[in-house]
Design a protein around this motif. Structure first.
Motif, PDB file in Angstrom:
ATOM      1  N   UNK A 124      -7.595 -30.625  40.634  1.00  0.00           N
ATOM      2  CA  UNK A 124      -6.968 -30.168  39.518  1.00  0.00           C
ATOM      3  C   UNK A 124      -5.848 -29.639  39.744  1.00  0.00           C
ATOM      4  N   UNK A 125      -4.708 -29.901  39.075  1.00  0.00           N
ATOM      5  CA  UNK A 125      -3.430 -29.278  39.070  1.00  0.00           C
ATOM      6  C   UNK A 125      -3.091 -28.394  37.726  1.00  0.00           C
ATOM      7  N   UNK A 126      -1.804 -28.113  37.510  1.00  0.00           N
ATOM      8  CA  UNK A 126      -1.412 -27.232  36.463  1.00  0.00           C
ATOM      9  C   UNK A 126      -1.779 -28.124  34.977  1.00  0.00           C
ATOM     10  N   UNK A 127      -1.693 -29.364  34.980  1.00  0.00           N
ATOM     11  CA  UNK A 127      -1.680 -30.200  33.765  1.00  0.00           C
ATOM     12  C   UNK A 127      -3.186 -30.944  33.386  1.00  0.00           C
ATOM     13  N   UNK A 128      -3.686 -31.298  34.607  1.00  0.00           N
ATOM     14  CA  UNK A 128      -4.966 -32.191  34.298  1.00  0.00           C
ATOM     15  C   UNK A 128      -5.981 -32.245  35.570  1.00  0.00           C
ATOM     16  N   UNK A 129      -7.006 -32.699  35.129  1.00  0.00           N
ATOM     17  CA  UNK A 129      -8.192 -32.788  36.164  1.00  0.00           C
ATOM     18  C   UNK A 129      -8.151 -34.266  36.382  1.00  0.00           C
ATOM     19  N   UNK A 130      -8.172 -34.696  37.922  1.00  0.00           N
ATOM     20  CA  UNK A 130      -8.238 -36.054  38.253  1.00  0.00           C
ATOM     21  C   UNK A 130      -9.655 -36.207  38.882  1.00  0.00           C
ATOM     22  N   UNK A 131     -10.392 -37.419  38.534  1.00  0.00           N
ATOM     23  CA  UNK A 131     -11.539 -37.722  39.361  1.00  0.00           C
ATOM     24  C   UNK A 131     -11.613 -38.816  40.013  1.00  0.00           C
ATOM     25  N   UNK A 132     -12.054 -39.039  41.071  1.00  0.00           N
ATOM     26  CA  UNK A 132     -12.113 -40.262  41.975  1.00  0.00           C
ATOM     27  C   UNK A 132     -13.664 -40.735  42.431  1.00  0.00           C
ATOM     28  N   UNK A 133     -13.848 -41.822  42.343  1.00  0.00           N
ATOM     29  CA  UNK A 133     -15.035 -42.240  42.960  1.00  0.00           C
ATOM     30  C   UNK A 133     -15.082 -43.741  43.397  1.00  0.00           C
ATOM     31  N   UNK A 134     -15.251 -44.034  44.593  1.00  0.00           N
ATOM     32  CA  UNK A 134     -15.259 -45.399  45.155  1.00  0.00           C
ATOM     33  C   UNK A 134     -13.743 -45.885  44.694  1.00  0.00           C
ATOM     34  N   UNK A 157     -16.773 -33.539  24.804  1.00  0.00           N
ATOM     35  CA  UNK A 157     -17.421 -34.016  25.859  1.00  0.00           C
ATOM     36  C   UNK A 157     -16.692 -35.388  26.891  1.00  0.00           C
ATOM     37  N   UNK A 158     -15.479 -35.323  26.417  1.00  0.00           N
ATOM     38  CA  UNK A 158     -14.771 -36.521  27.360  1.00  0.00           C
ATOM     39  C   UNK A 158     -14.932 -36.196  28.742  1.00  0.00           C
ATOM     40  N   UNK A 159     -14.738 -35.202  29.261  1.00  0.00           N
ATOM     41  CA  UNK A 159     -14.759 -35.063  30.827  1.00  0.00           C
ATOM     42  C   UNK A 159     -16.069 -35.613  31.415  1.00  0.00           C
ATOM     43  N   UNK A 160     -16.979 -34.815  30.807  1.00  0.00           N
ATOM     44  CA  UNK A 160     -18.393 -35.225  31.018  1.00  0.00           C
ATOM     45  C   UNK A 160     -18.742 -36.656  30.970  1.00  0.00           C
ATOM     46  N   UNK A 161     -18.361 -37.460  29.962  1.00  0.00           N
ATOM     47  CA  UNK A 161     -18.779 -38.728  29.763  1.00  0.00           C
ATOM     48  C   UNK A 161     -18.055 -39.627  30.836  1.00  0.00           C
ATOM     49  N   UNK A 162     -16.672 -39.263  31.232  1.00  0.00           N
ATOM     50  CA  UNK A 162     -16.091 -40.053  32.218  1.00  0.00           C
ATOM     51  C   UNK A 162     -16.642 -39.976  33.490  1.00  0.00           C
ATOM     52  N   UNK A 163     -17.107 -38.532  33.878  1.00  0.00           N
ATOM     53  CA  UNK A 163     -17.585 -38.406  35.123  1.00  0.00           C
ATOM     54  C   UNK A 163     -18.856 -39.024  35.069  1.00  0.00           C
ATOM     55  N   UNK A 164     -19.631 -39.236  34.056  1.00  0.00           N
ATOM     56  CA  UNK A 164     -20.834 -39.932  34.013  1.00  0.00           C
ATOM     57  C   UNK A 164     -20.735 -41.551  34.248  1.00  0.00           C
ATOM     58  N   UNK A 165     -19.485 -42.233  33.797  1.00  0.00           N
ATOM     59  CA  UNK A 165     -19.229 -43.531  33.745  1.00  0.00           C
ATOM     60  C   UNK A 165     -18.911 -43.768  35.362  1.00  0.00           C
ATOM     61  N   UNK A 166     -18.532 -42.811  36.367  1.00  0.00           N
ATOM     62  CA  UNK A 166     -18.094 -43.268  37.642  1.00  0.00           C
ATOM     63  C   UNK A 166     -19.414 -43.859  38.188  1.00  0.00           C
ATOM     64  N   UNK A 167     -19.006 -44.506  39.469  1.00  0.00           N
ATOM     65  CA  UNK A 167     -20.203 -44.910  40.345  1.00  0.00           C
ATOM     66  C   UNK A 167     -20.909 -43.885  40.718  1.00  0.00           C
ATOM     67  N   UNK A 168     -22.287 -44.262  40.981  1.00  0.00           N
ATOM     68  CA  UNK A 168     -23.097 -43.249  41.703  1.00  0.00           C
ATOM     69  C   UNK A 168     -22.704 -42.537  42.999  1.00  0.00           C
ATOM     70  N   UNK A 169     -22.936 -41.420  43.183  1.00  0.00           N
ATOM     71  CA  UNK A 169     -22.795 -40.739  44.535  1.00  0.00           C
ATOM     72  C   UNK A 169     -21.753 -39.589  44.369  1.00  0.00           C
ATOM     73  N   UNK A 170     -20.879 -39.464  45.163  1.00  0.00           N
ATOM     74  CA  UNK A 170     -20.257 -38.104  45.353  1.00  0.00           C
ATOM     75  C   UNK A 170     -18.779 -38.603  44.536  1.00  0.00           C
ATOM     76  N   UNK A 171     -18.379 -37.415  43.625  1.00  0.00           N
ATOM     77  CA  UNK A 171     -17.202 -37.487  42.871  1.00  0.00           C
ATOM     78  C   UNK A 171     -16.133 -36.635  43.435  1.00  0.00           C
ATOM     79  N   UNK A 172     -14.675 -36.696  43.704  1.00  0.00           N
ATOM     80  CA  UNK A 172     -13.826 -35.885  44.182  1.00  0.00           C
ATOM     81  C   UNK A 172     -13.182 -35.486  42.911  1.00  0.00           C
ATOM     82  N   UNK A 173     -12.888 -33.980  42.808  1.00  0.00           N
ATOM     83  CA  UNK A 173     -12.089 -33.760  41.651  1.00  0.00           C
ATOM     84  C   UNK A 173     -10.917 -32.736  42.169  1.00  0.00           C
TER      85      UNK A 173
END
Length: 367
Positions: free
Chosen positions: A87-97, A69-85
């Motif tokens: 993904x490259x060959x190694x990792x998923x990067x998420x950005x918000x505010x 559940x790590x990814x889901x929990x980290x996304x939930x911890x971001x600020x409200x609104x739109x999240x930018x995802x």
């Protein structure tokens, strides 16, 4: 792969798909497949697949497997609104505010979930099936049961509909669904109770007026409602004949308010929990009264008296496991519950007072 999505929708969808995974450690992954603006999120083990489809703003197609559940929990911890995802060959990067986080992708060690031959779906009332599952699953055996077949729920074709049956060897629950012609005449299949528990949770998230499409093949069953899909392997064993424990008639019948007996059981069960392994709940039944009691030596006594209607040739006393009795009464779907009795050494039938759609059989305890 790159896309944008509303935070809560993405986090919740990943969480729903991850329910297919019994163990949610870091090594277990959820799949993300993006095509255009359509994101398919799914997870599977050898016997179950859960898929969620959502609409996003897609920028670059692709696929990956993320830890949960790590990814889901980290996304939930971001600020409200739109999240930018991204993904490259190694990792998923998420950005918000102003926040930016990344998690390493995981390898998918599970073999692909291969679907069985497609079977034409049948439309089923989602609300009615959800209620039936809640009434029946409670009587199924747990996953560590010695007889694996009873960790499933029997789906059996009957005249005019479908019957669901579950038992753990101590009690049995039977629910008839009139007009649900899901199986061919005289056919039956066994669906894992664990999969049906997850289906019940999915149905709770959707409007009960939505169309539920069910298809049952030789090896699997599929349930689809809205953007949710659950596919499960069937238990390929034969269910023993459950009809032999159902009596042809029940000469004694007690009718009592479900609300009142549930309240009484709530209080009596609290007393019983002081000595759970040794305490029974006693019922003394007269023509107009139901007396309920729990007595624990050196601890205390709790009693309840309820108005009831009893039809029988003699007054009778019975004892039950309080938790199992409570589950049977709780399953009743009408205002009044009926307890139908043959003898003190035969299973008691708990049912709706106004129809025969539900049967919950429970053996009394020898006093």
């Amino acid at each position: 792969m790159r896309f944008s999505c509303e935070r809560d929708l993405l986090s919740e969808s990943i969480g729903i798909a991850s329910r297919a995974l019994e163990s949610r450690s870091f090594g277990n992954g959820v799949h993300l497949d993006l095509t255009g603006d359509n994101l398919v999120i799914y997870a599977h083990e050898t016997d179950i697949l859960i898929e969620v489809r959502i609409e996003v703003l897609g920028h670059e197609d692709g696929s990956c497997v993320i830890p949960t559940p790590l990814t889901s929990d980290l996304i939930k911890s971001l600020g409200e609104g739109i999240v930018e995802i991204d993904v490259d060959d190694m990792a998923l990067t998420m950005r918000s505010q102003r926040a930016k986080m990344s998690v390493n992708l995981v390898a998918d060690f599970n073999p692909p979930y291969l679907r069985d031959e497609t079977v034409a779906p049948v439309t089923v009332d989602a609300g009615e099936l959800k209620e039936a599952l809640a009434q029946v699953i409670r009587a199924s055996a747990k996953g560590d049961a010695r007889d694996f077949v009873y960790t499933g729920v029997l789906f059996a074709a009957i005249d005019g509909g479908l019957r669901l049956v579950a038992t753990d060897g101590v009690r049995m629950a039977i629910r008839d669904l009139r007009g649900v012609n899901l199986l061919e005449s005289d056919s039956e299949v066994i669906v894992p109770a664990r999969s049906l528990t997850e289906l019940e949770k999915l149905l709770a998230l959707r409007s009960q007026k939505e169309e539920l499409r069910v298809s049952v093949g030789d090896k699997e069953a599929a349930f689809e409602i809205g953007d949710f899909l659950l596919v499960t392997r069937l238990i390929e064993e034969r269910y023993r004949d459950y009809r032999q424990v159902i009596q042809p008639s029940y000469p004694k019948r007690l009718v009592v308010s479900k609300r009142e007996i549930v309240e009484a059981l709530r209080r009596l069960r609290r007393m019983a929990r002081e000595n759970r392994d040794m305490t029974n709940l006693r019922l003394d039944i007269t023509e107009t009264r139901l007396f309920m009691s729990v007595h624990i030596p050196q601890v205390g006594t709790a009693t309840e008296e309820l108005e009831a209607t009893y039809i029988g040739d003699e007054e009778i006393s019975l004892a039950f496991d309080p938790e199992l009795l409570n589950e049977g009464i709780d399953a009743v779907g009408s205002e009044y519950a009926a307890l139908e009795i043959v003898a003190t050494n035969k299973a008691v039938r708990i049912a709706n007072a106004d129809n025969s759609d539900l049967t919950y059989l429970l053996m009394p305890i020898r006093q």
